[in-house]
Scaffold this motif. Sequence first.
Motif, short mmCIF file in Angstrom:
data_model
loop_
_atom_site.label_atom_id
_atom_site.label_comp_id
_atom_site.label_asym_id
_atom_site.label_seq_id
_atom_site.Cartn_x
_atom_site.Cartn_y
_atom_site.Cartn_z
N LYS A 19 10.11 -9.21 -5.89
CA LYS A 19 9.70 -10.53 -5.42
C LYS A 19 8.81 -10.45 -4.19
O LYS A 19 8.69 -11.41 -3.44
CB LYS A 19 10.93 -11.38 -5.12
CG LYS A 19 11.79 -11.67 -6.35
CD LYS A 19 13.02 -12.50 -5.99
CE LYS A 19 13.87 -12.76 -7.24
NZ LYS A 19 15.08 -13.56 -6.93
N THR A 62 9.85 -16.46 -4.98
CA THR A 62 11.16 -16.87 -5.48
C THR A 62 11.52 -16.27 -6.82
O THR A 62 12.64 -16.45 -7.30
CB THR A 62 11.21 -18.41 -5.59
OG1 THR A 62 10.15 -18.84 -6.45
CG2 THR A 62 11.06 -19.06 -4.23
N GLU A 63 10.56 -15.60 -7.46
CA GLU A 63 10.82 -14.98 -8.77
C GLU A 63 10.07 -13.67 -8.86
O GLU A 63 9.08 -13.45 -8.16
CB GLU A 63 10.39 -15.93 -9.89
CG GLU A 63 8.97 -16.43 -9.73
CD GLU A 63 8.66 -17.65 -10.59
OE1 GLU A 63 9.20 -17.72 -11.70
OE2 GLU A 63 7.88 -18.50 -10.14
N ARG A 70 6.35 -21.62 -4.58
CA ARG A 70 6.79 -20.35 -5.13
C ARG A 70 7.17 -19.35 -4.03
O ARG A 70 7.66 -18.26 -4.33
CB ARG A 70 5.68 -19.79 -6.01
CG ARG A 70 6.04 -18.56 -6.78
CD ARG A 70 5.02 -18.22 -7.85
NE ARG A 70 5.44 -18.70 -9.16
CZ ARG A 70 4.69 -19.42 -9.98
NH1 ARG A 70 3.47 -19.78 -9.60
NH2 ARG A 70 5.15 -19.80 -11.15
N ASN A 77 9.26 -18.01 -0.81
CA ASN A 77 10.54 -18.11 -0.10
C ASN A 77 10.36 -17.90 1.40
O ASN A 77 10.99 -18.58 2.22
CB ASN A 77 11.53 -17.09 -0.66
CG ASN A 77 12.89 -17.19 -0.02
OD1 ASN A 77 13.47 -18.27 0.04
ND2 ASN A 77 13.41 -16.07 0.47
#
Length: 442
Positions: free
Chosen positions: A399, A375-376, A359, A361
């Motif tokens: 994020k 990532t979200e 999850r 980045n």
Amino acid sequence: MSKKHTISLAFDKNHIWHPYTSMSNPLPSYMVESAQGININLATGESLIDGMSSWWSVLHGYNHPVLNDALHKQSQKMSHVMFGGLTHQPAISLCETLIDITPSGLNRVFLSDSGSVAVEVAMKMAIQYWQSLQKPEKHKLLTVRNGYHGDTFAAMSVCDPVTGMHQIFEPVLIKNYFAPAPKSAFHGEWNEDERSSLERYFEQHHHELAAFIIEPIVQGTGGMRFYHPNYLKAAKKLCEQYNVLFIADEIATGLGRTGKLFACEWADISPDIMCLGKTLTGGYLSLAATLCTEHIANVISNGEAGCFMHGPTYMGNPLACAVANASINLLLSSQWQDKVTRIESVLEQNILPLASYDRVNACRVLGSIGVVEVTENVNVANIQKRFVELGVWIRPFGKLIYIMPPLIINDEDIVTLVNAIRTVLNEDDCFNQPVGIMSELG
């Protein structure tokens, strides 16, 4: 929680607007009973390790005896007097200290009452400077994408039009210029092409530019990004080459957060104008300062108006100045560099490995700042509830899950903060912000 607190929370939910949240469907608020050291104590009995320093302002922890004493002693003399035609020792001492510790050449100080206003003051200084030189055409600002400088109108005009939260006001904002955000990472290689890219904006617009404004090294709300010091060096040289003032917004980065007393020191530059705020009083009272050079102050003072056209009611508030003096003295008399280095080391050991999570980045650390970019979008209500259950206070946005704890935090509590982040990374309910609830951006 007592019946009184329950009633108060209901009133709060129905009548009190909190930052960046809806009134019809507000994000939950937690009732604070007290705060001590690095802990925020809730009315429901939980004691939370504060990872946010109350939006970067609490430097030495809560309820510090030295700062409490400064407030008490000053309150016995006067809490406030107007600054027009009057002055007082707390303000004089504070300005003496700020001139002494900030980069060279900044020897004129304008006090105000919030970071956004400090930015407004800086912009007005730059524009009035050129007006006084009979160059009214130089009234635009150049900045970079992903920047954030505050919520008032002039400040909004130099925030990123998308990530700066203010796109709905775009039709009525002053139209300024935005260069690409710095791309070379703080710990990475410097790409000289970035200087060329920035120079194109100076070449094209210098005749109408009053100033270039930027957050040194750390772009905060625009993405918690740490960029290469050479970008600052290049920007400063371009300002000198094209006769444009350089404004450093050190509201978030000033007073040690990045490992230098001021982030400009990473590039060994001195701006023409500098904005300070947030942690100036150690998180006790709202206070800000805008510093400029003697030359700028003299040009403005000798211009058509004969003075700088600004004057907040609570300018130079004695209580705020007194606690600011105590907070800065407390910082400078401590081994603050060692504290920041220790925090940075513990953050690196514990946050950087989180980059391996699906999850995540990216992860990054600078000074006392640790960032996990996911990532979200986070689900603010759910993730906040989980953090409280895990005994920490962390307020993510978009994020980004980040921490910037008070400098008094110990290693064990830093690990607790990071472990809480590690835990929520595995929980789907903490992510995918539902439609209709704004993902908090501040």
